[in-house]
Write a protein that holds these residues in place. Structure first.
Motif, short mmCIF file in Angstrom:
data_model
loop_
_atom_site.label_atom_id
_atom_site.label_comp_id
_atom_site.label_asym_id
_atom_site.label_seq_id
_atom_site.Cartn_x
_atom_site.Cartn_y
_atom_site.Cartn_z
N UNK A 158 -5.89 -7.27 7.37
CA UNK A 158 -5.27 -7.90 8.53
C UNK A 158 -4.33 -6.92 9.24
N UNK A 159 -3.98 -5.83 8.56
CA UNK A 159 -3.13 -4.79 9.13
C UNK A 159 -3.53 -3.45 8.50
N UNK A 160 -3.08 -2.36 9.11
CA UNK A 160 -3.48 -1.03 8.65
C UNK A 160 -3.15 -0.78 7.18
N UNK A 161 -2.02 -1.23 6.73
CA UNK A 161 -1.59 -0.98 5.35
C UNK A 161 -2.55 -1.58 4.32
N UNK A 162 -3.32 -2.58 4.72
CA UNK A 162 -4.23 -3.25 3.78
C UNK A 162 -5.33 -2.32 3.26
N UNK A 163 -5.61 -1.23 3.96
CA UNK A 163 -6.60 -0.28 3.46
C UNK A 163 -6.15 0.32 2.12
N UNK A 164 -4.86 0.33 1.87
CA UNK A 164 -4.31 0.90 0.64
C UNK A 164 -3.92 -0.16 -0.39
N UNK A 165 -4.34 -1.39 -0.14
CA UNK A 165 -4.02 -2.47 -1.08
C UNK A 165 -5.25 -3.29 -1.45
#
Length: 175
Positions: free
Chosen positions: A79-86
């Motif tokens: 849902x946001x850019x940071x989710x690629x790392x989670x």
């Protein structure tokens, strides 16, 4: 009149929100008209931003296809850019998805980890800031690089400028 010549949808076919005609003046004699969904949370817009974010000139997230991003946005994994790392939050669900498995999941995680370290220009370009492409990101980088002192970095100067309401049109080449 444009709407008399073409059937212009008034409703976004993806999310059902209203559409808008956006007119941009290229120069005194020409303009560009684009049809846009009015919904900032439209999944098609999200997918487009995330696909751009993953491109080679941006964060270079290898192996992240449009189809994968569409599936992950649809399921709420991204849902946001940071989710690629989670992605670890959804590991079991991803592995169980059709066309995925442990190996596919690990390739996506490895690509995100590899992209974690990047430089200013691809990062700023990746964020889909309106009217800021790779060329403008370079101009911004050069402007703040020239302003750096020994214990500063370009990213900190840039974020401080954002917070203080800096007028980026003061940078030569930014309109």
């Amino acid at each position: 009149k444009l709407s008399e010549r073409y059937a212009i949808p008034e409703i976004c076919p993806i999310c059902g929100h209203e559409t808008l005609l956006n007119v941009s003046l290229n120069d005194k004699a020409h303009s560009t008209v684009t049809l846009q969904c009015d919904n900032p949370d439209c999944s098609a817009k999200q997918v487009g931003r995330f696909v751009h974010f993953c491109e080679r000139d941006c964060m270079n997230l290898e192996g992240w296809s449009r189809k994968t991003i569409e599936k992950f946005v649809e399921r709420g994994f991204i849902t946001e850019y940071a989710d690629f790392w989670h992605l670890d939050r959804y590991k079991d669900q991803i592995i169980a998805m059709d066309g995925f498995g442990e190996r596919s999941y690990q390739k996506l995680v490895d690509a995100a980890e590899k992209a974690r370290t990047t430089s200013f220009v691809p990062f700023i370009h990746a964020l889909s800031i309106p009217n800021i492409g790779k060329g403008q990101a370079k101009l911004i980088y050069n402007y703040f690089f020239d302003k750096m002192s020994n214990n500063e970095n370009v990213f900190d100067l840039f974020t401080d400028a954002l917070k203080s309401g800096f007028d980026f049109t003061d940078i030569d080449g930014i309109g």
